[in-house]
Design a protein around this motif. Structure first.
Motif, PDB file in Angstrom:
ATOM      1  N   PHE A  51       0.846  -1.188   0.000  1.00 58.36           N
ATOM      2  CA  PHE A  51       0.000   0.000   0.000  1.00 58.36           C
ATOM      3  C   PHE A  51       0.887   1.245   0.000  1.00 58.36           C
ATOM      4  N   ASN A  52       0.557   2.188  -0.866  1.00 56.22           N
ATOM      5  CA  ASN A  52       1.290   3.445  -0.935  1.00 56.22           C
ATOM      6  C   ASN A  52       0.489   4.534  -0.231  1.00 56.22           C
ATOM      7  N   ILE A  53       1.057   5.016   0.862  1.00 56.04           N
ATOM      8  CA  ILE A  53       0.361   5.958   1.744  1.00 56.04           C
ATOM      9  C   ILE A  53       1.078   7.302   1.697  1.00 56.04           C
ATOM     10  N   GLU A  54       0.314   8.342   1.442  1.00 52.37           N
ATOM     11  CA  GLU A  54       0.902   9.673   1.303  1.00 52.37           C
ATOM     12  C   GLU A  54       0.527  10.580   2.467  1.00 52.37           C
ATOM     13  N   VAL A  55       1.540  11.240   3.024  1.00 55.94           N
ATOM     14  CA  VAL A  55       1.319  12.369   3.935  1.00 55.94           C
ATOM     15  C   VAL A  55       1.424  13.615   3.062  1.00 55.94           C
TER      16      VAL A  55
ATOM     17  N   CYS B 136       6.678  19.206  10.696  1.00 61.59           N
ATOM     18  CA  CYS B 136       7.654  18.124  10.512  1.00 61.59           C
ATOM     19  C   CYS B 136       7.682  17.741   9.035  1.00 61.59           C
ATOM     20  N   PRO B 137       8.302  18.559   8.189  1.00 62.29           N
ATOM     21  CA  PRO B 137       8.240  18.351   6.733  1.00 62.29           C
ATOM     22  C   PRO B 137       8.856  17.042   6.262  1.00 62.29           C
ATOM     23  N   TRP B 138       9.700  16.423   7.071  1.00 61.98           N
ATOM     24  CA  TRP B 138      10.317  15.152   6.675  1.00 61.98           C
ATOM     25  C   TRP B 138       9.277  14.034   6.557  1.00 61.98           C
ATOM     26  N   ASN B 139       8.073  14.251   7.131  1.00 64.06           N
ATOM     27  CA  ASN B 139       7.017  13.238   7.015  1.00 64.06           C
ATOM     28  C   ASN B 139       6.306  13.283   5.672  1.00 64.06           C
ATOM     29  N   ILE B 140       6.406  14.408   4.971  1.00 62.10           N
ATOM     30  CA  ILE B 140       5.670  14.575   3.723  1.00 62.10           C
ATOM     31  C   ILE B 140       6.260  13.663   2.639  1.00 62.10           C
ATOM     32  N   GLY B 141       5.373  12.999   1.919  1.00 70.78           N
ATOM     33  CA  GLY B 141       5.814  12.117   0.845  1.00 70.78           C
ATOM     34  C   GLY B 141       5.015  10.832   0.825  1.00 70.78           C
ATOM     35  N   VAL B 142       5.460   9.900  -0.002  1.00 73.62           N
ATOM     36  CA  VAL B 142       4.779   8.621  -0.162  1.00 73.62           C
ATOM     37  C   VAL B 142       5.569   7.537   0.565  1.00 73.62           C
TER      38      VAL B 142
ATOM     39  N   ASP C 245       2.794 -12.207   5.666  1.00 78.66           N
ATOM     40  CA  ASP C 245       3.144 -13.174   6.724  1.00 78.66           C
ATOM     41  C   ASP C 245       3.414 -12.466   8.051  1.00 78.66           C
ATOM     42  N   HIS C 246       2.595 -11.457   8.360  1.00 79.85           N
ATOM     43  CA  HIS C 246       2.686 -10.702   9.618  1.00 79.85           C
ATOM     44  C   HIS C 246       3.997  -9.941   9.755  1.00 79.85           C
ATOM     45  N   GLN C 247       4.665  -9.715   8.651  1.00 80.40           N
ATOM     46  CA  GLN C 247       5.882  -8.912   8.648  1.00 80.40           C
ATOM     47  C   GLN C 247       5.561  -7.558   8.015  1.00 80.40           C
ATOM     48  N   VAL C 248       5.674  -6.505   8.822  1.00 82.15           N
ATOM     49  CA  VAL C 248       5.311  -5.167   8.355  1.00 82.15           C
ATOM     50  C   VAL C 248       6.578  -4.356   8.119  1.00 82.15           C
ATOM     51  N   LYS C 249       6.651  -3.738   6.937  1.00 79.37           N
ATOM     52  CA  LYS C 249       7.785  -2.885   6.606  1.00 79.37           C
ATOM     53  C   LYS C 249       7.267  -1.583   6.004  1.00 79.37           C
ATOM     54  N   CYS C 250       8.084  -0.550   6.134  1.00 82.62           N
ATOM     55  CA  CYS C 250       7.702   0.749   5.597  1.00 82.62           C
ATOM     56  C   CYS C 250       8.935   1.464   5.065  1.00 82.62           C
ATOM     57  N   GLU C 251       8.849   1.988   3.860  1.00 80.18           N
ATOM     58  CA  GLU C 251       9.970   2.735   3.289  1.00 80.18           C
ATOM     59  C   GLU C 251       9.443   3.834   2.372  1.00 80.18           C
ATOM     60  N   ARG C 252      10.248   4.884   2.249  1.00 75.22           N
ATOM     61  CA  ARG C 252       9.870   5.999   1.386  1.00 75.22           C
ATOM     62  C   ARG C 252       9.996   5.599  -0.083  1.00 75.22           C
ATOM     63  N   LYS C 253       9.058   6.082  -0.898  1.00 71.99           N
ATOM     64  CA  LYS C 253       9.068   5.790  -2.319  1.00 71.99           C
ATOM     65  C   LYS C 253       8.889   7.075  -3.123  1.00 71.99           C
ATOM     66  N   GLU C 254       9.494   7.104  -4.299  1.00 73.61           N
ATOM     67  CA  GLU C 254       9.336   8.219  -5.219  1.00 73.61           C
ATOM     68  C   GLU C 254       8.599   7.733  -6.465  1.00 73.61           C
ATOM     69  N   ASP C 255       7.749   8.601  -6.994  1.00 73.40           N
ATOM     70  CA  ASP C 255       7.061   8.328  -8.272  1.00 73.40           C
ATOM     71  C   ASP C 255       6.215   7.059  -8.237  1.00 73.40           C
ATOM     72  N   GLU C 256       5.594   6.799  -7.079  1.00 77.26           N
ATOM     73  CA  GLU C 256       4.684   5.659  -6.971  1.00 77.26           C
ATOM     74  C   GLU C 256       3.238   6.164  -7.004  1.00 77.26           C
ATOM     75  N   LEU C 257       2.336   5.356  -7.557  1.00 75.55           N
ATOM     76  CA  LEU C 257       0.918   5.701  -7.526  1.00 75.55           C
ATOM     77  C   LEU C 257       0.411   5.633  -6.093  1.00 75.55           C
ATOM     78  N   VAL C 258      -0.301   6.662  -5.668  1.00 72.22           N
ATOM     79  CA  VAL C 258      -0.754   6.776  -4.282  1.00 72.22           C
ATOM     80  C   VAL C 258      -2.086   6.056  -4.105  1.00 72.22           C
TER      81      VAL C 258
END
Length: 388
Positions: A303-307, A313-319, A326-339
């Motif tokens: 899922f691509n989630i946008e602030v 706190c401008p560092w939060n802005i982005g996708v 399998d119950h493993q949750v990860k999160c990373e910043r992405k560029e040019d992804e569909l929101v």
């Protein structure tokens, strides 16, 4: 600016807080205030050499779905009246948020005197309390336990204290708390010092195991239950029976419980209860990536989630790409992804740390869903309340 801990600053801090909060005693001699001060960072604004505005920051750890996350508790926000409206508090808040980000503290909580003002800084309502008020007649059907026993005492009674701690720690290990302070020894002791007139009742079963506890006080003929926790139905009924034993001397009862409490279902006459829901604490997500990675999504997938807005706190802005497999949750910043979902930090705070569901946020127009994906999160609960 961040204040050094010295006698001159302490004297000025105490004088400002005494004036702003109508304290009638010298706070420098108040052990309750000094304990909190000793465990804090202070931020202040000076006009020449006079402290005109101040904010206190205490650092804790919070339980967020099994993760021990650093959390800041902000309090004692104060300015002298002749210096208000000059933007001093705004400058201090901005400095605090930047410092907390540098210190890798992803969340801040505070008790607002004005929700509107703190929303300007990116805070949102996140913790609510359910209040029950009733007369003794509502408790008439409850009795003291026939098996096991209730022990009543003060915090310094080790049997009582150990019973409370065992139950408190047990709940924190359920991984179901979403924004709950992990109380350290100094904070427990401060609570006891601040509410020195409170009593504690712990119900132990026949095997001597603590099953429930009640922290309460009696003020002006009102029985005020500040904290109730139970792990069994019998434990809950035993506490209500203990409260019922006070009917002869108490006219009014008031219980402050978690928002999800269904205690009313145990009362034979619910119309005898006055039940109200009150906003209690506001939260601020300082590090969106860290908080999002602690969540428990209900759906598997990517899922691509946008602030889309966060001016403090401008560092939060982005996708941010959230993956859950399998119950493993990860999160990373992405560029040019569909929101998939987009919204401001205030709404994401309500969803991740508060009671708002994604479905409700979309229906209210607080979150925009672009690709009609299904996503929501385990809401968890806040079982224990702490005031800063």
């Amino acid at each position: 600016m961040k204040l050094k801990k010295n006698q001159d600053n302490l004297k000025q801090i105490a004088s400002l807080i005494e004036y702003a909060f109508l304290k009638d005693s010298d706070l420098t001699t108040d052990s309750n205030f000094m304990t909190r001060y000793d465990h804090s960072d202070g931020y202040g604004y000076f006009d020449q050499e006079k402290l005109t505005s101040y904010m206190m920051v205490n650092k804790f750890k919070a339980e967020i779905f099994g993760h021990h996350v650093p959390l800041a508790g902000i309090g004692y926000v104060a300015s002298y009246p002749e210096y208000r409206g000059r933007g001093h508090i705004s400058k201090l808040m901005k400095e605090i948020l930047f410092d907390l980000h540098d210190q890798k503290i992803p969340v801040a909580n505070l008790a607002p005197f004005s929700e509107k003002i703190y929303r300007h800084y990116g805070f949102s309502n996140s913790i609510y309390q359910k209040e029950y008020r009733f007369s003794g007649a509502a408790l008439a059907s409850f009795r003291l336990p026939r098996k096991g026993k209730i022990i009543r005492g003060k915090w310094n009674d080790l049997i009582v204290q150990n019973g409370v701690i065992q139950l408190y720690e047990r709940q924190l290990h359920t991984d179901d708390e979403r924004n709950t302070i992990i109380r350290e020894a100094w904070w427990w002791n401060r609570l006891d010092d601040y509410y020195h007139h409170r009593e504690i009742a712990v119900y132990f079963d026949e095997a001597g195991r603590p099953m429930s506890y009640l922290i309460y006080r009696i003020i002006d003929n009102c029985f005020m239950a500040d904290e109730l926790y139970s792990i069994t139905p019998q434990g809950l009924l035993s506490i209500l029976g203990f409260m019922a034993a006070h009917i002869g001397s108490i006219k009014e009862f008031c219980m402050t419980l978690p928002e999800k409490s269904l205690l009313a279902e145990l009362f034979p006459e619910q119309n005898e209860l006055d039940i109200q829901l009150h906003p209690y604490m506001m939260s601020r997500i300082i590090d969106f990536q860290k908080v999002l990675s602690c969540m428990r999504p209900l759906q598997e997938g990517t899922f691509n989630i946008e602030v889309n807005y966060d001016d403090q706190c401008p560092w939060n802005i982005g996708v941010w790409q959230l993956t859950n497999y399998d119950h493993q949750v990860k999160c990373e910043r992405k560029e040019d992804e569909l929101v998939d979902f987009s919204g401001p930090i205030t709404t994401w705070t309500q969803i991740l740390l508060g009671r708002l569901t994604m479905e409700s946020a979309i229906k209210l127009g607080l979150i925009t869903d672009y690709r009609i994906k299904k996503l929501d999160f385990v809401k968890g609960k806040v079982s224990f309340y702490d005031y800063f």
